[in-house]
Design an enzyme around this catalytic site. Structure first.
Site, PDB file in Angstrom:
ATOM      1  CG  ASP A 231       2.334   2.289   6.310  1.00 16.52           C
ATOM      2  OD1 ASP A 231       3.555   2.501   6.125  1.00 16.52           O
ATOM      3  OD2 ASP A 231       1.485   3.189   6.220  1.00 16.52           O
ATOM      4  CD1 TRP A 232       9.443   1.483   7.168  1.00 12.56           C
ATOM      5  CD2 TRP A 232       7.968   0.501   5.826  1.00 12.56           C
ATOM      6  NE1 TRP A 232      10.135   0.945   6.094  1.00 12.56           N
ATOM      7  CE2 TRP A 232       9.244   0.334   5.259  1.00 12.56           C
ATOM      8  CE3 TRP A 232       6.876  -0.049   5.174  1.00 12.56           C
ATOM      9  CZ2 TRP A 232       9.467  -0.356   4.073  1.00 12.56           C
ATOM     10  CZ3 TRP A 232       7.078  -0.732   3.979  1.00 12.56           C
ATOM     11  CH2 TRP A 232       8.366  -0.872   3.442  1.00 12.56           C
TER      12      TRP A 232
END
Length: 873
Positions: A238-239
């Site tokens: 995930d970012w």
């Protein structure tokens, strides 16, 4: 592939992965394992390796820009899609998303979200399909098939147990192995095992799982995903969800996003040279990236393609069908619905005249267009003059965006956005380096770029003219991740700079909305000016949140309504039966209340909404109540309603879809994909939700949602799977038989006859539950959803024989045996229940599993592990 192919858009040939690997330098290998910006991977032009673009998902393709992005098609939120129980429709919508990806030049779509709605407060609950893993995983498989039919790679997320927003990057999710397998990993297992082609990517979650962050969890990523499930696609963080150098690479995390990398530059090279990471391990990660590159070639999308719109009539028609098919009819006493288009209709409430089309956070996007329930109802009426509106109450958490109510100096709708490299205090004569015309007055600056802006510290002004239509007291609001001042005609109205409070805006790094008020005169022009400094200018200190770049600002405003006076006016109009034949009350939540970055503090509607509904129902008992939300809300007034509809964040066509159901042009067939508790305290996660001491205990274990209510005999406000129709159905002649063979290749053959016993054409959703044997060696939920099927367009009096096969024997009968670390299909007598619409429309039959067998791997895909652990208990 030639380096020029990607630039020219010429057809590309697949990379010879092993040849490329041999020619890559160590620096190039490391560079390939991280992004170069928010959305793109690294290219190696000399070897023909192009840059790949990724984009959010899950309910629309935003492209590469949070800031001032290109409008897109927004389909209903995933909870709404879960409510359809319609695999064919979800696959069509997946294909639409694939086509939208091509318009935005995106090779990889970051969706679907298939986390479990273990409680009603999750800020991103609206992004997920259901509280049930089989409904979630089956629809995810169809979604991925649709996306990938266009050559775009789908990315089921977030692996795993990202079921709350509170302290999401730090919280340790403590969950038993059995609950992990049966509830939380099962949607991912089904998405991989039931898709025609396995999803090209998987995304890890922010949180820890039993003590280890998911992105560096070797048992999760290597032992289960890679080895047990045989997954060969890309695993991406995930970012900003990567927290280590060696641990993440060794555990199996292929790609760190976004760039520039915090962990995969010189730090990873140092780890390799110090032998903390083996180069052959890096090669494995690079192979996954190169395989992903090859898999995207079918899309035909060149590198760094321009972002375009494809707002077609066909898109609108599909989105409208999806919005309508997701609406759940919860109550319809005395057949109040459908409404009559020839009658006079009063529409009221906080959600009536706004477009509640999507939730907040990374799922949000600018839509091609939106529709409100009021607009939809007016279009359905024989004449717009037959429809009247009164506000009654507001339902916003933050004041409505002001941008579309402003005008620029040259008369355009919107405002002027200017960027400076100096503050006004530093240089009163400063000159702007960028000027844009914008309409949305919510500006998240994560991906704003300009060659003269260096770093994250810079300054912004917003200027527009506001002309009120009514003389009244107006509220203005300013929300910032940074610092900001709001002026009206030179008068300071909001100071969100000298003293600030920590809030939940902009993924948790910003302030709450600070408000000020001023009396304005109708028809007079007022200059609106905002002076803003980016996030580094703030003194707020935040913990356990992800910092997405330089911050953002949001400008809102609206005429102030006294809630008592507003409700009184609504009740007065609603009670006038000589003036209005039909009354529709629209209440609910919106993207202010349900968003990535924070959880809901309670399950209640916004202040004033409950009071409005109660007073209107007291005056007009036949009023139709429409609720829009992504997750359950408290409905203390539900027993008093006669007609109640649950809509959701319905995308571009939300308002038209609601109207299609209210007026009967679409006969509702949707069912609740999650349980609506009567109160927050009734839900099974109540005592174990949010981070406490850095951890969250999944204390309800496998008893999530309806499993809990069934087990304890509690009656919620509305049950999972509940939903009415304007017609009626009856099921009969249930037949159940079991095929022979290995447990994972065996199936349960289920067929049933369905009759439309009413007087309208309608579609029926059949829910197939299986109850365990009374001799089970462990306590199990009384019944579990194991399959579902939508029977479309049954004519009045028509009977149709429906085959629900093949129903996987392994899926239908197994639980996770923690002693053997394998699935166990246990011997005994099971019961199949086929549940249709109506309180007494259930048919049941038993079947027998004659011996106990253990297995591992994916449902429907036999591997050697099954042969190794099969045997009689």
């Amino acid at each position: 592939m030639k380096p020029s192919d990607a630039v020219s858009g010429a057809p590309a040939s697949p990379l010879d992965i092993e040849s490329v690997l041999e020619q890559l330098s160590l620096d190039e290998k490391v560079a390939l394992l991280a992004g170069i910006d928010g959305w793109h991977t690294k290219a190696v032009p000399r070897l023909g390796v192009p840059s790949i673009r990724m984009s959010d998902g899950p309910n629309g393709v935003r492209g590469t820009r949070f800031f001032n992005g290109v409008p897109a098609a927004c389909m209903p939120c995933e909870t709404a899609l879960g409510a359809t129980f319609d695999q064919d429709l979800v696959r069509e919508l997946g294909q639409l998303l694939g086509q939208e990806c091509k318009a935005k030049g995106a090779h990889v779509l970051l969706g679907p979200t298939i986390n479990i709605q273990r409680g009603p407060l999750g800020g991103r609950g609206f992004e997920s399909f259901s509280e049930d893993p089989v409904l979630s995983g089956t629809l995810a498989a169809r979604y991925c098939e649709g996306v990938q039919s266009e050559g775009i790679l789908a990315t089921p997320k977030h692996l795993v147990c990202n079921d709350q927003e509170h302290a999401r990057v730090a919280v340790n999710a403590i969950v038993t192995e059995r609950a992990l397998r049966e509830i939380y990993l099962l949607p991912f297992q089904l998405a991989l095992g039931q898709s025609a082609v396995a999803p090209g990517c998987l995304m890890t979650s922010y949180n820890k799982l039993n003590g280890t962050h998911a992105s560096e969890h070797p048992r999760l990523l290597q032992d289960i995903i890679r080895k047990e499930w045989g997954y060969e696609g890309l695993i991406v963080s995930d970012w900003f969800g990567t927290y280590s150098v060696s641990e993440a690479v060794n555990a199996g995390l292929d790609l760190e996003m976004p760039g520039m990398s915090g962990f995969r530059g010189p730090a990873l090279i140092h780890a390799i040279t110090s032998n903390k990471v083996k180069e052959f391990t890096v090669d494995e990660r690079v192979r996954s990236v190169l395989k992903m590159v090859n898999a995207t070639l079918a899309s035909g999308i060149p590198e760094f393609a321009p972002e375009n719109m494809r707002n077609t009539p066909e898109t609108s028609a599909l989105l409208r069908r999806a919005a309508a098919e997701s609406v759940v009819l919860l109550k319809n006493d005395n057949n109040i619905l459908p409404l009559n288009p020839a009658k006079r209709t009063l529409v009221l409430g906080p959600n009536a005249n706004i477009a509640t089309y999507c939730g907040g956070g990374s799922a949000a996007l600018p839509a091609y267009y939106t529709t409100t329930p009021l607009q939809g109802i007016k279009c359905k009426s024989q004449s717009p003059d037959l429809v009247s509106f009164t506000q009654g109450a507001y339902g916003h958490k933050e004041l409505p965006l002001l941008g579309e109510h402003l005008k620029t100096d040259d008369g355009k709708v919107g405002y002027t956005f200017r960027v400076y490299t100096e503050s006004l205090e530093e240089n009163p004569d400063r000159k702007h380096v960028d000027e844009l015309h914008m309409t949305s007055s919510s500006a998240f600056l994560m991906d704003y770029m300009h060659p003269k802006v260096k770093g994250d510290t810079y300054y912004v002004t917003m200027d527009g003219t506001f002309v009120p239509t009514e003389t009244a007291l107006y509220d203005f609001g300013l929300t910032v991740a940074g610092t900001g001042l709001l002026y009206v005609d030179g008068q300071l109205i909001v100071d969100n700079k000298t003293k600030q409070r920590q809030g939940t805006s902009f993924f948790g790094i910003g302030t709450p909305e600070e408000r000020g008020s001023i009396s304005l005169t109708a028809g007079q022009s007022y200059k609106i000016h905002v002076d803003y400094g980016t996030a580094p200018t703030s003194n707020l200190k935040v913990k356990n949140v992800v910092s997405f770049g330089p911050g953002g600002l949001r400008l809102g405003g609206a005429k102030r309504i006294d809630p008592t006076e507003g409700a009184e006016e609504a009740v007065k109009l609603a009670s006038d039966t000589t003036q209005f034949d039909q009354v529709v009350v629209c209440v609910g939540l919106n993207g202010d209340w349900e968003s990535e970055g924070f959880d809901r503090p309670h399950m209640d509607l916004p202040a004033g909404s409950d009071d409005l509904v109660k007073k209107v129902l007291a005056a007009r008992p036949d009023a139709v109540v429409v609720v829009q939300s992504g997750t359950p809300v408290t409905m203390s007034w539900a027993p008093q309603t006669k007609a109640l509809v649950q809509a959701w964040y319905g995308g571009n066509e939300a308002g038209n879809g609601i109207a299609d159901v209210l007026f009967g042009d679409v006969n509702p067939a949707a069912k609740l994909p999650l349980t609506f508790p009567t109160t927050l305290a009734q839900n099974p996660s109540y005592l174990n939700y949010r981070s406490e001491g850095g951890r969250v205990l999944y204390g309800e274990d496998v008893y999530v949602g309806y499993r809990y209510y069934d087990a304890v005999g509690a009656e919620p406000c509305f049950r999972f799977g509940h939903g009415l129709s304007y017609t009626s159905f009856a099921s009969k002649d249930l037949s159940v038989s079991v095929s022979d063979g290995a447990v994972k290749s065996s199936s349960i053959n289920v067929s049933v006859s369905v009759t439309n016993t009413g007087d309208r054409v309608g579609s029926e959703v059949l829910q197939v539950y299986v109850s365990p044997p009374s001799t089970s060696s462990v306590r199990r939920p009384p019944r579990e959803l194991r399959a579902f099927h939508k029977v479309t367009s049954l004519q009045p009096g028509e009977t149709r024989s429906v085959s629900l096969s093949p129903l996987s024997l392994a899926l239908a009968t197994s639980f996770w045996d923690e002693n053997r670390d394998a699935w166990l299909s246990e011997e005994g007598e099971y019961t199949v229940h086929v549940v249709g619409t109506g309180s007494d429309n259930t048919v049941s039959q038993t079947f027998v599993v004659d011996k106990s067998r253990w297995w591992t791997g994916l449902h429907g895909k036999v591997n050697a592990a099954e042969n190794g652990v099969n045997g009689h208990a």
